[in-house]
Design an enzyme around this catalytic site. Sequence first.
Site, PDB file in Angstrom:
ATOM      1  N   ASN A 183       5.871  35.014  10.463  1.00 29.46           N
ATOM      2  CA  ASN A 183       6.442  33.352  10.877  1.00 29.46           C
ATOM      3  C   ASN A 183       7.674  33.453  10.920  1.00 29.46           C
ATOM      4  O   ASN A 183       8.453  32.333  11.444  1.00 29.46           O
ATOM      5  CB  ASN A 183       5.911  32.732   9.448  1.00 29.46           C
ATOM      6  CG  ASN A 183       4.436  32.448   9.668  1.00 29.46           C
ATOM      7  OD1 ASN A 183       3.913  31.789  10.812  1.00 29.46           O
ATOM      8  ND2 ASN A 183       3.539  32.851   8.905  1.00 29.46           N
ATOM      9  N   SER A 207      10.390  34.394  18.488  1.00 28.23           N
ATOM     10  CA  SER A 207      11.560  35.198  18.961  1.00 28.23           C
ATOM     11  C   SER A 207      10.886  36.193  19.774  1.00 28.23           C
ATOM     12  O   SER A 207       9.389  36.371  20.060  1.00 28.23           O
ATOM     13  CB  SER A 207      12.508  35.624  17.980  1.00 28.23           C
ATOM     14  OG  SER A 207      11.916  36.071  16.566  1.00 28.23           O
ATOM     15  N   GLU A 221      -2.504  35.516   8.346  1.00 29.81           N
ATOM     16  CA  GLU A 221      -1.437  36.133   8.746  1.00 29.81           C
ATOM     17  C   GLU A 221      -0.740  37.032   7.662  1.00 29.81           C
ATOM     18  O   GLU A 221      -0.365  36.288   6.290  1.00 29.81           O
ATOM     19  CB  GLU A 221       0.006  35.251   9.058  1.00 29.81           C
ATOM     20  CG  GLU A 221      -0.575  34.812  10.364  1.00 29.81           C
ATOM     21  CD  GLU A 221       0.419  33.546  10.930  1.00 29.81           C
ATOM     22  OE1 GLU A 221       0.192  33.028  12.177  1.00 29.81           O
ATOM     23  OE2 GLU A 221       1.151  32.924  10.053  1.00 29.81           O
ATOM     24  N   THR A 227      -3.954  33.760  19.242  1.00 27.86           N
ATOM     25  CA  THR A 227      -2.378  33.709  19.267  1.00 27.86           C
ATOM     26  C   THR A 227      -1.815  34.835  18.195  1.00 27.86           C
ATOM     27  O   THR A 227      -1.592  35.859  18.578  1.00 27.86           O
ATOM     28  CB  THR A 227      -1.957  32.468  18.878  1.00 27.86           C
ATOM     29  OG1 THR A 227      -2.564  32.138  17.645  1.00 27.86           O
ATOM     30  CG2 THR A 227      -2.324  31.377  19.910  1.00 27.86           C
ATOM     31  N   THR A 258      -9.341  25.111  10.969  1.00 29.84           N
ATOM     32  CA  THR A 258      -9.122  26.143  12.014  1.00 29.84           C
ATOM     33  C   THR A 258      -8.315  25.470  13.043  1.00 29.84           C
ATOM     34  O   THR A 258      -8.081  24.369  13.313  1.00 29.84           O
ATOM     35  CB  THR A 258     -10.498  26.553  12.510  1.00 29.84           C
ATOM     36  OG1 THR A 258     -10.132  27.389  13.692  1.00 29.84           O
ATOM     37  CG2 THR A 258     -11.338  25.376  13.373  1.00 29.84           C
ATOM     38  N   LYS A 260     -10.377  31.100  16.700  1.00 28.23           N
ATOM     39  CA  LYS A 260      -9.224  31.587  16.693  1.00 28.23           C
ATOM     40  C   LYS A 260      -8.444  30.786  15.697  1.00 28.23           C
ATOM     41  O   LYS A 260      -8.499  29.733  15.170  1.00 28.23           O
ATOM     42  CB  LYS A 260      -8.367  31.507  17.995  1.00 28.23           C
ATOM     43  CG  LYS A 260      -7.914  30.277  18.491  1.00 28.23           C
ATOM     44  CD  LYS A 260      -6.634  29.553  18.001  1.00 28.23           C
ATOM     45  CE  LYS A 260      -5.671  30.617  17.688  1.00 28.23           C
ATOM     46  NZ  LYS A 260      -4.470  30.036  17.004  1.00 28.23           N
TER      47      LYS A 260
END
Lengths: 405, 405
Positions: free
Chosen positions: A400, A405, A276, A152, A189, A178
């Site tokens: 995030n 969007s 991230e 993702t 996870t 992932k």
Amino acid sequence: MAVNLTPVSADQLAIIDGIELSVAEAGIKKANRKDVLVVRIDKGNTVAGVFTQNRFCAAPVQISKNHLDAGVQIRALVVNTGNANAGTGEDGRQRALSVCQALAGELDCAVEQILPFSTGVILEPLPADKIIQALPTRRPANWAEAAEAIMTTDTAPKATSRTLEIDGQKVSITGIAKGAGMIHPNMATMLGFVATDAPVTRPVLEQLVKEVADLSFNCISVDGDTSTNDSFILVSTGKSAAPRIDSVNHPAYAVLKAALVDVATELAQAIIRDGEGATKFISVKVEGGRSVAECKDVAYAIARSPLVKTAFFASDPNLGRLLCAIGYAGVSDLDVDRLSLYLDDVLVACNGGRNPEYKEEDGQRVMSQSEITVRVVLGRGAAQATVWTCDFSYDYVKINADYRS
Amino acid sequence: MAVNLTPVSADQLAIIDGIELSVAEAGIKKANRKDVLVVRIDKGNTVAGVFTQNRFCAAPVQISKNHLDAGVQIRALVVNTGNANAGTGEDGRQRALSVCQALAGELDCAVEQILPFSTGVILEPLPADKIIQALPTRRPANWAEAAEAIMTTDTAPKATSRTLEIDGQKVSITGIAKGAGMIHPNMATMLGFVATDAPVTRPVLEQLVKEVADLSFNCISVDGDTSTNDSFILVSTGKSAAPRIDSVNHPAYAVLKAALVDVATELAQAIIRDGEGATKFISVKVEGGRSVAECKDVAYAIARSPLVKTAFFASDPNLGRLLCAIGYAGVSDLDVDRLSLYLDDVLVACNGGRNPEYKEEDGQRVMSQSEITVRVVLGRGAAQATVWTCDFSYDYVKINADYRS
């Protein structure tokens, strides 16, 4: 963006006899990307899993648990990205079941023999029709493509393999995972799938999946958010000629477990390396505790602290923030005068204060590295625990704040 | 940057008879800024405080607790910014005591009659000499200047007053606070000082300070980091002609408590409005719980989640993240099918999934506001709790990645 995350290629990944992979493009969230993975498993297998402790666990998690509890032979896993099917109530369960039903029809098995998994945005209805329509269009895939199909916000696919010998017989293990955000244990996870051809009975596999998760996926944190969809599934196809492991006391149990922990740890660390916005990979090792639980509490207090994580991002040896996090970790009778804090090999604090020999440039040298070990010696026992985390950067906020969007 | 934080001027703040304020520039971290505050209190006062639960509590916190425990009459508070004197061990305690000693000499009282407070960077030796040299240079100040003198990363001073009547006699309350980061309860604020002229006995004041803190400073979170230096001090000068409150059953107890909670809540909310990088002020109200504790657990899970906080920053109604945080809050037998989630007046989720009537534009409308109430109805009891927090922006990372440099 990812921190020292080596790309994997298909030829580095062991084929697991008894597993057939295929992927499809269902256009769930975006067009023209692989967003459905099917893992077909030959008869004679055993499967076990551990799942998120989140009370809002997703519809596919509820169904996968039910299907595993039913005790039937599992024939396939079906995974979609782009939609988590979480916070979707009874309607979400029906949509997940309809996907299972479609695949069960094709594979000529019962719906209970299919385990569904979803990952993506929460609180949106799963476009089950798109997935069902895409199932017949899927094409065979290797493990590298499978790892890619479940991404993702991941910037790189996560997959690894090990081969070993048990009683002179070759055994292979391949795992994919992932996850990059909403990462905190129980389970840690978003999704992890590890398959081996080593024969293992179901009760032993159930024990094994818990032990492996506790030493790998349950030792990581990106942001302290425990996802609604976390699942870690261990598949034994039983195709290897190695002896069947039918007890935790079987001599091969520890051998297989070590290799599985190795695979799962590499995957778990890969999630952190691809955390991230991550620019640093941090190992937090807490030793000398009275229990593993208190060591983990201290390690997670450090790993979750936004102040600690932003200091790592800035390469700023603002190490008082580490002491502060240790202090509020909930070890109520902690004697701070007996504690030592190291940054790699540099002794930063002892006797309740800064080490008199500590020099800012030594702290600065370690903080500038892309991989850092924080070591806390509690001085009150023999237990220890390690947690892996990453720093907290502008890009975490950007990713995030922009995600939907 | 601060969210709807009205500037205060000196004429809006009640003078508290029996308190004399003064400030100095000691150049602790930066030159030419007020960084020392002395609060001298006339004899006949009572003082009580609550302090951080952090095991690495700062040297001044340890000393202030000891001095309050000694039961002597407190004569002054001495506060410095620019250095927290935390993680400094025995040497830190000696440095804090030397500052107390200098002030005690001037005021002709015992060292135990001085309470020291520090805020700023952790793990650095306190430049006690600079403070001691600056003490004689200090000049009289009003409450607005006092609030300014205790700021660190705060962008605005935080102060407020109330006047009320008790038995026909005027009573005044004025409070100041500082804090913008490392904010999470037990205690929640870095520093809060509230003074009243209402006469209150010491045991009653000790009860009052706890009850007031639990309803104000212990209900806020910027980043989940509980500071090493948090202190909230309540001073009663006893100069008002109102009757002395000598029991929690005294009819005026509830009246005074309500006014103190009002003052402390405004200060606590001011800390959130000025939260590091904050662009939104979020109230998280959890109702229908079995206990206040579980309501607070759910509220804090939401208030601490980086994913929730970045979604608020982005004004993105990515509301599944709220359900996710509720789900991992640790309420192990939570029935998600009985739970309702509101964003202001908009019912977002019920029956374990999205409200069928929910429209994205309604969520979007509320998310675009600068003040938002998240309301969670657990549907399992009558307890409730409210927590105030802010969003998580690029500027939080910027401020904390830059703070020491």
